[in-house]
Design a protein around this motif. Structure first.
Motif, PDB file in Angstrom:
ATOM      1  N   SER A 258      43.840  33.101  40.275  1.00 15.40           N
ATOM      2  CA  SER A 258      43.210  34.401  40.494  1.00 15.40           C
ATOM      3  C   SER A 258      42.735  34.504  41.926  1.00 15.40           C
ATOM      4  O   SER A 258      42.345  33.510  42.533  1.00 15.40           O
ATOM      5  CB  SER A 258      41.995  34.586  39.583  1.00 15.40           C
TER       6      SER A 258
ATOM      7  N   LEU B 265      43.563  39.623  39.605  1.00 20.76           N
ATOM      8  CA  LEU B 265      42.861  40.006  40.835  1.00 20.76           C
ATOM      9  C   LEU B 265      41.498  40.601  40.476  1.00 20.76           C
ATOM     10  O   LEU B 265      41.398  41.442  39.577  1.00 20.76           O
ATOM     11  CB  LEU B 265      43.673  41.042  41.618  1.00 20.76           C
TER      12      LEU B 265
ATOM     13  N   TYR C  32      38.120  42.569  42.183  1.00 19.38           N
ATOM     14  CA  TYR C  32      37.732  43.339  43.360  1.00 19.38           C
ATOM     15  C   TYR C  32      36.247  43.683  43.300  1.00 19.38           C
ATOM     16  O   TYR C  32      35.633  43.659  42.239  1.00 19.38           O
ATOM     17  CB  TYR C  32      38.589  44.609  43.490  1.00 19.38           C
TER      18      TYR C  32
ATOM     19  N   GLU D  15      40.471  49.256  44.060  1.00 21.45           N
ATOM     20  CA  GLU D  15      41.512  49.104  43.043  1.00 21.45           C
ATOM     21  C   GLU D  15      42.594  50.176  43.197  1.00 21.45           C
ATOM     22  O   GLU D  15      43.780  49.868  43.217  1.00 21.45           O
ATOM     23  CB  GLU D  15      40.924  49.182  41.643  1.00 21.45           C
TER      24      GLU D  15
ATOM     25  N   LEU E 190      45.307  47.802  44.824  1.00 21.91           N
ATOM     26  CA  LEU E 190      45.738  46.933  43.729  1.00 21.91           C
ATOM     27  C   LEU E 190      46.442  47.687  42.605  1.00 21.91           C
ATOM     28  O   LEU E 190      46.705  47.121  41.552  1.00 21.91           O
ATOM     29  CB  LEU E 190      44.530  46.189  43.151  1.00 21.91           C
TER      30      LEU E 190
ATOM     31  N   HIS F 145      49.330  46.126  40.418  1.00 23.95           N
ATOM     32  CA  HIS F 145      49.166  44.871  39.677  1.00 23.95           C
ATOM     33  C   HIS F 145      48.644  45.160  38.264  1.00 23.95           C
ATOM     34  O   HIS F 145      47.703  45.925  38.099  1.00 23.95           O
ATOM     35  CB  HIS F 145      48.202  43.935  40.413  1.00 23.95           C
TER      36      HIS F 145
ATOM     37  N   VAL G 117      43.889  43.531  36.825  1.00 21.07           N
ATOM     38  CA  VAL G 117      42.820  43.630  37.820  1.00 21.07           C
ATOM     39  C   VAL G 117      41.507  43.879  37.089  1.00 21.07           C
ATOM     40  O   VAL G 117      41.486  44.453  35.995  1.00 21.07           O
ATOM     41  CB  VAL G 117      43.076  44.751  38.854  1.00 21.07           C
TER      42      VAL G 117
ATOM     43  N   HIS H 147      37.081  44.654  37.905  1.00 25.54           N
ATOM     44  CA  HIS H 147      35.906  44.748  38.757  1.00 25.54           C
ATOM     45  C   HIS H 147      34.940  43.677  38.268  1.00 25.54           C
ATOM     46  O   HIS H 147      34.505  43.705  37.121  1.00 25.54           O
ATOM     47  CB  HIS H 147      35.262  46.129  38.639  1.00 25.54           C
TER      48      HIS H 147
END
Length: 113
Positions: A55, A76, A78, A84, A88, A91, A94, A96
């Motif tokens: 990650s 990922l 963020y 995002e 991103l 992807h 993802v 938060h």
């Protein structure tokens, strides 16, 4: 990833030995870095052959340097919500996961502006 132990190690040696003798003992490897910083570059160069999920905790606002870089990471994380949708969005995994949510702080009387 703490790279201190890899200081001065030849990258070819690290590529061959880092995964089976160290990183593959873990269930998951967490990388905290901005795109194209030393830790991200290490991961995408040295850990590419590792049989472990990886990650990236994106620390900054740079965009991924390529679609290959984006998809190198399994997951990922963020900091800020706008990131995002701007960096991103391609992807599938993802989240938060860290940073300060100004919406909550403002509602709680924490200011923010």
């Amino acid at each position: 990833v703490n790279l201190d132990g890899f200081t001065g190690v030849d990258s070819r040696f690290a590529r061959v030995h880092a995964c089976p003798s160290y990183f593959e003992y873990f269930d998951h490897v967490w990388i905290k870095s901005n795109w194209n910083w030393v830790v991200d570059q290490f991961a995408r160069t040295i850990l590419v052959e590792c049989k472990v999920s990886i990650s990236l905790l994106v620390s900054g606002s740079y965009h991924p340097p390529s679609i290959e870089a984006l998809f190198f990471y399994d997951l990922l994380f963020y900091e800020v919500f706008w990131y995002e949708s701007r960096a991103l969005y391609d992807h599938p995994l993802v989240a938060h996961a860290f940073g300060i949510d100004r919406r909550v702080m403002t509602a709680a009387g924490g200011g923010g502006g």
